[in-house]
Design an enzyme around this catalytic site. Structure first.
Site, short mmCIF file in Angstrom:
data_model
loop_
_atom_site.label_atom_id
_atom_site.label_comp_id
_atom_site.label_asym_id
_atom_site.label_seq_id
_atom_site.Cartn_x
_atom_site.Cartn_y
_atom_site.Cartn_z
CB ALA A 1 1.00 -8.14 11.38
CG ASN A 2 1.26 -6.53 6.19
OD1 ASN A 2 1.33 -7.74 6.38
ND2 ASN A 2 2.02 -5.90 5.32
CG MET A 3 -4.57 -10.13 7.38
SD MET A 3 -5.98 -10.66 8.36
CE MET A 3 -6.99 -11.47 7.13
CE LYS B 1 1.35 -2.63 9.21
NZ LYS B 1 0.05 -2.99 9.89
NE ARG C 1 -1.91 -1.64 3.58
CZ ARG C 1 -2.28 -1.80 4.84
NH1 ARG C 1 -3.48 -1.45 5.22
NH2 ARG C 1 -1.46 -2.32 5.73
CE1 TYR D 1 -4.91 2.05 10.43
CE2 TYR D 1 -3.83 1.72 8.31
CZ TYR D 1 -4.98 1.87 9.07
OH TYR D 1 -6.21 1.86 8.45
CD GLU E 1 -2.90 2.64 15.57
OE1 GLU E 1 -2.75 3.05 14.41
OE2 GLU E 1 -1.99 2.62 16.41
CG ASP F 1 -3.54 -5.12 14.04
OD1 ASP F 1 -4.22 -5.82 14.82
OD2 ASP F 1 -4.04 -4.23 13.34
NE ARG G 1 -20.99 -4.43 15.72
CZ ARG G 1 -21.31 -3.69 14.67
NH1 ARG G 1 -21.82 -2.49 14.84
NH2 ARG G 1 -21.13 -4.13 13.45
CB VAL H 1 -11.45 -9.18 20.51
CG1 VAL H 1 -12.30 -10.42 20.53
CG2 VAL H 1 -10.00 -9.54 20.76
CG LEU H 2 -9.81 -2.65 18.92
CD1 LEU H 2 -8.30 -2.86 18.94
CD2 LEU H 2 -10.17 -1.70 17.79
CG ASP I 1 -18.83 -7.99 20.36
OD1 ASP I 1 -18.21 -7.71 19.33
OD2 ASP I 1 -18.78 -7.28 21.39
N1 LIG Z 1 -4.23 -8.10 10.75
C1 LIG Z 1 -4.63 -7.09 10.01
O1 LIG Z 1 -4.18 -6.90 8.89
C2 LIG Z 1 -5.71 -6.18 10.52
C3 LIG Z 1 -6.37 -5.29 9.66
C4 LIG Z 1 -7.39 -4.49 10.16
C5 LIG Z 1 -7.72 -4.56 11.52
N2 LIG Z 1 -7.02 -5.41 12.33
C6 LIG Z 1 -7.32 -5.57 13.76
O2 LIG Z 1 -8.53 -6.29 13.94
C7 LIG Z 1 -9.00 -6.04 15.27
C8 LIG Z 1 -10.49 -5.74 15.23
O3 LIG Z 1 -10.71 -4.48 14.60
P1 LIG Z 1 -12.17 -3.86 14.40
O4 LIG Z 1 -12.00 -2.66 13.54
O5 LIG Z 1 -13.13 -4.91 13.99
O6 LIG Z 1 -12.51 -3.39 15.88
P2 LIG Z 1 -13.98 -2.95 16.39
O7 LIG Z 1 -13.73 -2.02 17.54
O8 LIG Z 1 -14.85 -2.51 15.28
O9 LIG Z 1 -14.56 -4.33 16.95
C9 LIG Z 1 -14.00 -5.03 18.02
C10 LIG Z 1 -15.11 -5.79 18.70
O10 LIG Z 1 -14.48 -6.64 19.69
C11 LIG Z 1 -15.40 -6.72 20.78
N3 LIG Z 1 -14.66 -7.24 21.94
C12 LIG Z 1 -13.75 -6.61 22.72
N4 LIG Z 1 -13.28 -7.46 23.65
C13 LIG Z 1 -13.90 -8.65 23.45
C14 LIG Z 1 -13.83 -9.92 24.06
N5 LIG Z 1 -13.01 -10.15 25.11
N6 LIG Z 1 -14.60 -10.92 23.57
C15 LIG Z 1 -15.43 -10.70 22.52
N7 LIG Z 1 -15.55 -9.53 21.89
C16 LIG Z 1 -14.79 -8.51 22.35
C17 LIG Z 1 -15.93 -5.31 20.92
O11 LIG Z 1 -17.14 -5.27 21.65
C18 LIG Z 1 -16.11 -4.91 19.45
O12 LIG Z 1 -17.42 -5.16 18.98
C19 LIG Z 1 -8.12 -4.87 15.77
O13 LIG Z 1 -7.10 -5.38 16.59
C20 LIG Z 1 -7.54 -4.30 14.52
O14 LIG Z 1 -6.32 -3.61 14.77
C21 LIG Z 1 -6.02 -6.19 11.84
#
Ligand SMILES: NC(=O)c1ccc[n+]([C@@H]2O[C@H](COP(=O)([O-])OP(=O)(O)OC[C@H]3O[C@@H](n4cnc5c(N)ncnc54)[C@H](O)[C@@H]3O)[C@@H](O)[C@H]2O)c1
Length: 371
Positions: free
Chosen positions: A299-301, A75, A15, A94, A118, A270, A203, A239-240, A198
């Protein structure tokens, strides 16, 4: 302001911080843009396309970092890039600092002002610069799971959608936010059986309405997670807790109860990963096995689909980047949502959750900017 856009150097990251059409917007706002040669190669935007958009081309990253008032990337900066940052320079990218103490220390020592995509928020408390990449990662997570489930890849040999007369695969999604919703949409779309867990009932209510019975929702107690993953072909970890390292929702001990050859896709890698046995992988070597379970932890899908993701990312970052370019730090002082993005300023951590995750001191950004 002079905006610098270096070529990304993280392995398999294709990217680019600014697309040619975003460059055009900065130029229209009266800014100059300096783009590292080849920065747009991954999306087939060559130096000529950037020149046509009004950018100047720099021979290397050093020139970009040396001259830029603000560096716009995708990144987190790698050590060789952190070494090029200088006090007062703005870095807009990020960072995912909560799980990366070495990077945090580097940014603190650099004296640069780091605004993390982020943790920028919107009026509803959502994360608008994370959302588009999350949507892409969510959709990709099911493609990745489907591929990893194939026998030659070490998987169970299950076709997620099944065929007439044969049961479909079961996908369990933990975390029903942006990633989880798109994972659910894609998995349901190809005919898999889908459960989303969740910790947020509101949600789950939204998902229940959105998918109108096509997806099962379940509150994420430890017991419910353990029960669901025991019969899953693929589990997506999504989760986040904003700014904090990911909570561990599947332990090493839990793997014993899972089906051999099932797939864990840890999208939250990530933020440190939400499965105990996860470790970051790259697109070149995306999976590894632990106790007969395939782990996919790239980590960077979105880096794998740079045409789609560079455009989607730029649409989201553009208004915030332009505000920073037009008004500098005054934009951060004025806009609470951009201020939420401020992670490091004047050698201090300015995001509370990041500071807590790293056990570092937190400094209130408002006080620091007034000083
Ligand atoms: N690997 C990659 O390339 C990549 C790309 C984009 C995002 N991400 C990551 O994906 C993750 C999710 O991102 P998002 O945008 O969907 O976040 P988001 O905030 O939209 O959603 C996260 C959800 O997790 C839930 N949650 C929190 N703790 C929980 C638990 N213990 N059990 C169950 N649910 C729980 C929250 O209620 C929320 O609905 C983040 O860590 C983000 O950085 C990774």
């Amino acid at each position: 302001m002079l905006i610098g856009v270096p070529k990304e150097i993280k392995p398999d990251e294709y990217r680019v911080g600014l697309t040619p059409s975003a460059v055009r917007e900065y130029v229209a706002h009266g800014h100059r843009v300096l783009v590292g040669t080849g920065a747009g190669d991954g999306m087939d935007a060559d130096d000529a396309a950037y020149r046509a958009a009004g950018a100047e081309i720099a021979a290397n990253a050093k020139e970009v970092f040396d001259r830029a008032d603000m560096v716009v990337k995708v990144k987190e900066p790698l050590p060789s890039e952190i070494a090029l940052l200088r006090p007062g320079q703005i870095l807009f990218t990020y960072l995912h600092l909560a799980a990366d103490l070495a990077q945090a220390r580097g940014l603190i020592a650099s004296g640069a002002t780091a605004v993390a995509y982020e943790t920028v928020t919107d009026a509803e408390g959502r994360l608008p610069l994370l959302a588009p990449m999350s949507e892409i990662a969510g959709r990709l997570s099911i493609q990745a799971a489907a591929h990893a489930l194939e026998k030659p890849q070490g998987g169970r040999g299950v076709l997620l959608g099944g065929v007439p007369g044969v049961l479909p695969g079961k996908v369990v999604i933990i975390g029903g936010g942006s990633v989880g919703t798109e994972a659910a949409r894609t998995a349901a779309g190809i005919g898999a059986t889908v459960t989303v867990l969740d910790k947020s009932v509101p949600r789950l209510r939204i998902l229940d309405e959105m998918f109108a019975g096509r997806v099962v929702t379940r509150y994420a107690t430890r017991g419910a997670v353990a029960e669901e993953i025991a019969s899953a072909d693929a589990v997506v970890g999504a989760v986040l807790v904003p700014g904090a390292s990911a909570p561990k929702v599947v332990s090493r001990a839990d793997l014993a109860s899972m089906l051999r050859g099932a797939v864990l896709v840890d999208v939250a890698i990530d933020q440190g990963g939400c499965f105990e046995t996860s470790r970051p992988t790259t697109h070149h070597q995306p999976t590894f096995m632990v106790e007969g379970i395939v782990h996919y932890c790239v980590a960077n899908m979105p880096g794998a689909v740079p045409r789609t993701s560079s455009e989607a990312l730029n649409h989201a970052t553009l208004p915030f980047g332009l505000a920073l370019a037009d008004r500098g730090l005054a934009a951060v002082a004025r806009d609470p949502h951009l201020r939420d993005g401020l992670n490091v300023h004047k050698g201090r951590i300015t995001h509370r959750a990041v500071a807590e995750s790293l056990h570092l001191d937190f400094s209130d950004p408002t006080d620091l900017m007034a000083a």
